[in-house]
Write an enzyme that holds these catalytic residues in place. Structure first.
Site, PDB file in Angstrom:
ATOM      1  CB  THR A 171      -1.241   0.026   1.130  1.00 46.14           C
ATOM      2  OG1 THR A 171      -1.324  -0.697   1.177  1.00 46.14           O
ATOM      3  CG2 THR A 171      -1.720   1.588   0.763  1.00 46.14           C
ATOM      4  CE  LYS A 227      -4.593  -1.403   1.985  1.00 49.07           C
ATOM      5  NZ  LYS A 227      -5.081  -2.771   2.491  1.00 49.07           N
ATOM      6  CE  LYS A 246       2.309   1.753   4.768  1.00 49.14           C
ATOM      7  NZ  LYS A 246       1.627   0.644   3.821  1.00 49.14           N
TER       8      LYS A 246
END
Ligand code: NAP
Length: 296
Positions: free
Chosen positions: A97, A172, A240
């Site tokens: 990701t 995502k 993140k």
């Protein structure tokens, strides 16, 4: 299609994904920065490479699943990276990701070598990676997606081509907004249940099959009440992702008030040394706020 795959990144997700590719009959060459993690795939028939470039050299498909944007840039574009040895017409499938914008830049660098890229981030956690049931949201050229479908099908079940390069990563991030809000609701619900004095296991069983059911509730609520904070998905990695979410939202000029608030709670947990724990450790932040300890 040629069944030769270079696989880079054997972490919580990557290792079981590589094992599923071996099980499906692909010839897999694995690379991992910490070499000891290659032992299990090698025992199951994988070849071992010593650099990402070596893993890419004889492969028509190269899969990367490492931590963050700079890590993907490093294994693909850096010294001894994939780009040094990739053959024209090969495909890099990045399943980490990372930033949608960085993804587009990497794709255009690979294009200069005559190679293609798919961004194919995943959802479904460690168990989904082990079971080969990941959801895979894919960006890139439709023709390349079709070509790589057998590879993706060895690792996942719900595999959707969502658009051009970077769009897989954008979807995502949508997934991560949903995951974060849902897990926060699970944690708040458990605080409420605990304080009310109801049995926590019976409460989870009673609500999980109804309209409140979710992956987060079914998988993480039982771990929370057991005080099991081992990671399927680490807080460091979720922060993140939430930085990518708030960064993209900021660029579009929108505010996501609840997601931003939960991100702050996670950042505080990180500062308290919880970053390597699983995302279910969010309960600890809510316990501090409410003064309620959750345990069955
Ligand atoms: P992890 O267990 O921490 O594994 C990270 C992997 O990346 C390790 O193999 C690590 O190598 C490698 N790596 C990191 N930086 C590197 C660098 N600069 N150069 C070379 N290798 C590097 O993480 P994970 O949970 O498998 O997650 C991997 C990716 O999948 C992340 O982008 C994450 O957001 C995403 N993801 C995770 C989950 C989940 O539930 N865990 C679910 C969906 C998506 P070393 O072994 O040497 O450290």
């Amino acid at each position: 299609m040629d069944k030769t795959i270079g696989f880079i990144g054997l972490g919580i997700m990557g290792k079981p994904m590589s094992l599923n590719l071996l099980k499906a009959g692909f010839n897999v060459t694995v690379y991992n920065r910490t070499e000891s993690k290659t032992t299990e795939p090698v025992l199951h028939g994988a070849k071992k490479a010593h650099t990402p470039a070596e893993a890419a050299a004889d492969s028509s498909v190269i899969i990367t699943i490492v931590s963050d944007t700079p890590d993907v840039e490093s294994v693909i574009l850096g010294e001894n990276g994939v780009i040094e040895s990739i053959k024209p017409d090969s495909v890099v499938i990045d399943m980490s990701t990372i930033s949608p914008e960085a993804t587009r830049k990497i794709a255009s660098r690979l294009k200069e070598k005559g190679a293609y890229m798919l961004d194919a981030p995943v959802s479904g956690g460690e168990q989904g990676a082990i079971d080969g049931t990941l959801s895979i949201m894919t960006g890139g050229e439709a023709m390349i997606f079709e070509r790589c479908l057998p590879v993706l099908q060895a690792m996942g079940k719900n595999i959707i081509h969502v658009g051009t390069n970077g769009m897989g990563q954008t979807v995502k991030l949508v997934n991560q907004i949903l995951v974060t809000g849902t897990l926060n609701s699970v944690a708040e619900a458990l605080i409420f249940a605990q304080k009310s004095g109801v049995d926590l296991e019976k409460t989870i069983d009673a609500v999980k099959g109804g309209a409140a059911g979710s992956w987060q509730l079914a998988n993480l609520a039982p771990r929370i009440i057991e005080r099991d904070f081992r990671p399927g998905f680490m807080i460091d990695l979720l922060v993140k992702d939430l930085n990518l979410v708030t960064g993209s939202a900021g660029e579009m000029g929108i505010d996501l008030p609840v997601t931003s608030r939960i991100k702050e709670m996670y950042e505080k947990l990180q500062a308290e040394g919880e970053g390597k724990n699983g995302t279910q450790a969010l309960i600890k932040a809510l316990e501090k706020i409410t003064g309620v300890h959750v345990e069955k």
